[in-house]
Design a protein around this motif. Structure first.
Motif, PDB file in Angstrom:
ATOM      1  N   ARG A 181       0.861   5.180   3.615  1.00  0.00           N
ATOM      2  CA  ARG A 181      -0.431   5.200   2.917  1.00  0.00           C
ATOM      3  C   ARG A 181      -0.267   5.549   1.444  1.00  0.00           C
ATOM      4  O   ARG A 181      -0.960   5.007   0.572  1.00  0.00           O
ATOM      5  N   VAL A 182       0.667   6.464   1.132  1.00  0.00           N
ATOM      6  CA  VAL A 182       0.914   6.791  -0.270  1.00  0.00           C
ATOM      7  C   VAL A 182       1.491   5.589  -1.003  1.00  0.00           C
ATOM      8  O   VAL A 182       1.156   5.320  -2.167  1.00  0.00           O
ATOM      9  N   SER A 183       2.361   4.804  -0.293  1.00  0.00           N
ATOM     10  CA  SER A 183       2.931   3.600  -0.917  1.00  0.00           C
ATOM     11  C   SER A 183       1.822   2.589  -1.219  1.00  0.00           C
ATOM     12  O   SER A 183       1.785   1.976  -2.301  1.00  0.00           O
ATOM     13  N   LYS A 184       0.910   2.396  -0.246  1.00  0.00           N
ATOM     14  CA  LYS A 184      -0.213   1.488  -0.481  1.00  0.00           C
ATOM     15  C   LYS A 184      -1.077   1.965  -1.637  1.00  0.00           C
ATOM     16  O   LYS A 184      -1.506   1.183  -2.479  1.00  0.00           O
ATOM     17  N   LEU A 185      -1.322   3.282  -1.656  1.00  0.00           N
ATOM     18  CA  LEU A 185      -2.132   3.820  -2.746  1.00  0.00           C
ATOM     19  C   LEU A 185      -1.442   3.622  -4.093  1.00  0.00           C
ATOM     20  O   LEU A 185      -2.082   3.324  -5.105  1.00  0.00           O
ATOM     21  N   LYS A 186      -0.088   3.754  -4.073  1.00  0.00           N
ATOM     22  CA  LYS A 186       0.658   3.528  -5.308  1.00  0.00           C
ATOM     23  C   LYS A 186       0.515   2.073  -5.757  1.00  0.00           C
ATOM     24  O   LYS A 186       0.382   1.778  -6.951  1.00  0.00           O
ATOM     25  N   THR A 187       0.534   1.115  -4.766  1.00  0.00           N
ATOM     26  CA  THR A 187       0.360  -0.305  -5.097  1.00  0.00           C
ATOM     27  C   THR A 187      -1.008  -0.540  -5.716  1.00  0.00           C
ATOM     28  O   THR A 187      -1.147  -1.247  -6.728  1.00  0.00           O
ATOM     29  N   HIS A 188      -2.039   0.107  -5.125  1.00  0.00           N
ATOM     30  CA  HIS A 188      -3.388  -0.021  -5.691  1.00  0.00           C
ATOM     31  C   HIS A 188      -3.440   0.545  -7.102  1.00  0.00           C
ATOM     32  O   HIS A 188      -4.055  -0.048  -8.002  1.00  0.00           O
ATOM     33  N   PHE A 189      -2.797   1.672  -7.299  1.00  0.00           N
ATOM     34  CA  PHE A 189      -2.807   2.271  -8.643  1.00  0.00           C
ATOM     35  C   PHE A 189      -2.061   1.391  -9.637  1.00  0.00           C
ATOM     36  O   PHE A 189      -2.472   1.249 -10.796  1.00  0.00           O
ATOM     37  N   THR A 190      -0.973   0.753  -9.159  1.00  0.00           N
ATOM     38  CA  THR A 190      -0.220  -0.148 -10.049  1.00  0.00           C
ATOM     39  C   THR A 190      -1.068  -1.354 -10.439  1.00  0.00           C
ATOM     40  O   THR A 190      -1.129  -1.758 -11.618  1.00  0.00           O
ATOM     41  N   GLN A 191      -1.761  -1.977  -9.458  1.00  0.00           N
ATOM     42  CA  GLN A 191      -2.635  -3.112  -9.737  1.00  0.00           C
ATOM     43  C   GLN A 191      -3.759  -2.701 -10.678  1.00  0.00           C
ATOM     44  O   GLN A 191      -4.116  -3.431 -11.607  1.00  0.00           O
ATOM     45  N   THR A 192      -4.311  -1.524 -10.421  1.00  0.00           N
ATOM     46  CA  THR A 192      -5.388  -1.034 -11.287  1.00  0.00           C
ATOM     47  C   THR A 192      -4.888  -0.847 -12.717  1.00  0.00           C
ATOM     48  O   THR A 192      -5.583  -1.166 -13.693  1.00  0.00           O
ATOM     49  N   GLN A 193      -3.652  -0.339 -12.867  1.00  0.00           N
ATOM     50  CA  GLN A 193      -3.095  -0.132 -14.201  1.00  0.00           C
ATOM     51  C   GLN A 193      -2.906  -1.472 -14.914  1.00  0.00           C
ATOM     52  O   GLN A 193      -3.194  -1.606 -16.120  1.00  0.00           O
ATOM     53  N   ASP A 194      -2.450  -2.499 -14.138  1.00  0.00           N
ATOM     54  CA  ASP A 194      -2.306  -3.830 -14.741  1.00  0.00           C
ATOM     55  C   ASP A 194      -3.658  -4.363 -15.197  1.00  0.00           C
ATOM     56  O   ASP A 194      -3.779  -4.930 -16.303  1.00  0.00           O
ATOM     57  N   ASP A 195      -4.675  -4.205 -14.350  1.00  0.00           N
ATOM     58  CA  ASP A 195      -6.021  -4.654 -14.726  1.00  0.00           C
ATOM     59  C   ASP A 195      -6.520  -3.924 -15.964  1.00  0.00           C
ATOM     60  O   ASP A 195      -7.118  -4.536 -16.862  1.00  0.00           O
TER      61      ASP A 195
END
Length: 392
Positions: free
Chosen positions: A346-360
């Motif tokens: 779940r932390v890995s998924k959250l990290k992926t979401h945070f990475t996508q959000t940072q790109d956006d």
């Protein structure tokens, strides 16, 4: 007339006596008497003159002395006046000094009185504290005296208990049971349990994992020990000690034969001694008894050693319980690892979401930068259109 004068002349020329060959007549005597009278008068006048001079000199001297006396009196009056002034000055100085001294003495007396009062107050406080502590200690002493009185009664009752063999056995049994009951759970021991050979030891300690039980015997031969303490001569002491050795050997043999059962009890049994002093004296004067008990696999224990043994057994029981619960702990650890793995996913998924959000967010910042630059260029163009109008 003529004859009378002649007679007178003869009389006047009559020689009265001779002095140094010279006849002395009446005329000559009269002349000499007259001269002597004149001389005496002259001498008298001279004496009176001298007396007058002496009186004048004495009067002069008296006058001089009177003047000197008056001068001395004036000097004395002057000195007395000066002395009076000095005495008055000294009186004033003495009065001032006396006032200062009285003031200083008053201040010092007040200070000393304050210090004395403070010291007395402190001493009274300390005395009260000391008396309070003394009363507390006296109360403690009274309680101790009461306890000593009670202890004396208990000792008397203990002596009456120890005077009977059955009561002595009950006393040792009671101490042993109290120590075991205080240290172990109720299911970890048994009192007066029956073994397979129909013998009944005083206590059985149930060992974990189905291990054989530990036997504890409390029937120590106290009557033999009492005979040792009551011996009043060396022969009686030797007899009592030999009898005590024999009693101990018999009791140790009985414990070894009755309570050491293979597979049912431990290969070692405890012989409980209900007194630390007896235990110490036993090891000091009866080393042969201790060695005989060791060879028979019987361990002599005092109350403190029994307590220590109970604590060791309690630790073993806790360790066994921990081992019994080991599989439960292992299962819980496995479940905990699964939870940690899910948390990692779940932390890995959250990290992926945070990475996508940072790109956006970066893309949005690029777009806003472009919009800002276009706005600046538009503002600059509008500013150039307005300048010619202002010149006209």
């Amino acid at each position: 007339m003529g004859s009378g004068e002649s007679d007178n002349k003869n009389i006047m020329e009559t020689v009265l006596f001779t002095l140094g060959g010279t006849p002395i007549t009446l005329t000559l005597a009269l002349i000499m008497g007259l001269g002597l009278a004149v001389i005496g008068l002259v001498i008298l006048l001279i004496g009176q003159s001298r007396a007058a001079r002496q009186r004048e000199e004495q009067a002069h001297i008296d006058a001089s002395r009177a003047v000197e006396m008056e001068r001395h009196m004036a000097d004395m009056m002057r000195v007395q006046s000066e002395m009076t002034g000095r005495m008055q000055t000294m009186s004033e100085i003495f009065g001032s000094r006396t006032s200062d001294l009285a003031r200083v003495l008053t201040e010092r007396i007040d200070a000393n009185s304050h210090r004395v009062n403070q010291s007395m107050t402190e001493n009274r406080t300390k005395t009260d504290e000391t008396l309070t502590k003394l009363n507390e200690r006296l109360a403690v002493i009274d309680r101790a005296q009461t306890n000593i009185t009670q202890l004396s009664g208990e000792i008397v009752s203990l002596q009456s208990i120890l005077s009977n063999k059955q009561q002595r056995g009950a006393f040792g049994q009671g101490r042993m049971e109290a120590i075991i009951a205080d240290g172990l759970a109720s299911n970890a021991y048994s009192f007066q349990a029956t073994l397979s050979n129909n013998s009944r030891p005083d206590a059985l300690i149930h060992m974990p994992n189905g291990a054989p039980s530990l036997v504890i015997d409390a029937k120590f031969p106290l009557e033999g020990w009492q005979r040792i303490t009551e011996a009043d001569n060396p022969d009686a002491l030797r007899v009592a000690m030999n009898g005590f050795r024999s009693d101990c050997a018999t009791h140790i043999k009985a414990i070894s034969e009755k309570y050491l059962i293979a597979g049912e009890t431990q290969d070692t049994a405890f012989m409980f001694v209900p007194s630390e002093s007896i235990f110490a004296d036993l090891h000091e004067r009866f080393e042969d008894v201790v060695q005989k008990a060791s060879r028979a696999r019987v361990v002599i224990v005092s109350p403190s050693l029994l307590m220590l043994s109970i604590q060791v057994i309690l630790a073993l029981l806790r360790d066994v319980r921990m081992r019994e619960q080991a599989h439960i702990i292992q299962k819980e650890v496995i479940a905990l690892l699964e939870d940690v793995n899910r948390l990692d996913e779940r932390v890995s998924k959250l990290k992926t979401h945070f990475t996508q959000t940072q790109d956006d967010v970066d893309k949005i910042l690029i777009s806003t930068g472009k919009v800002t630059k276009r706005s600046e260029r538009i503002e600059a163009l509008e500013f150039e259109d307005e300048r010619p109008t202002l010149i006209d």
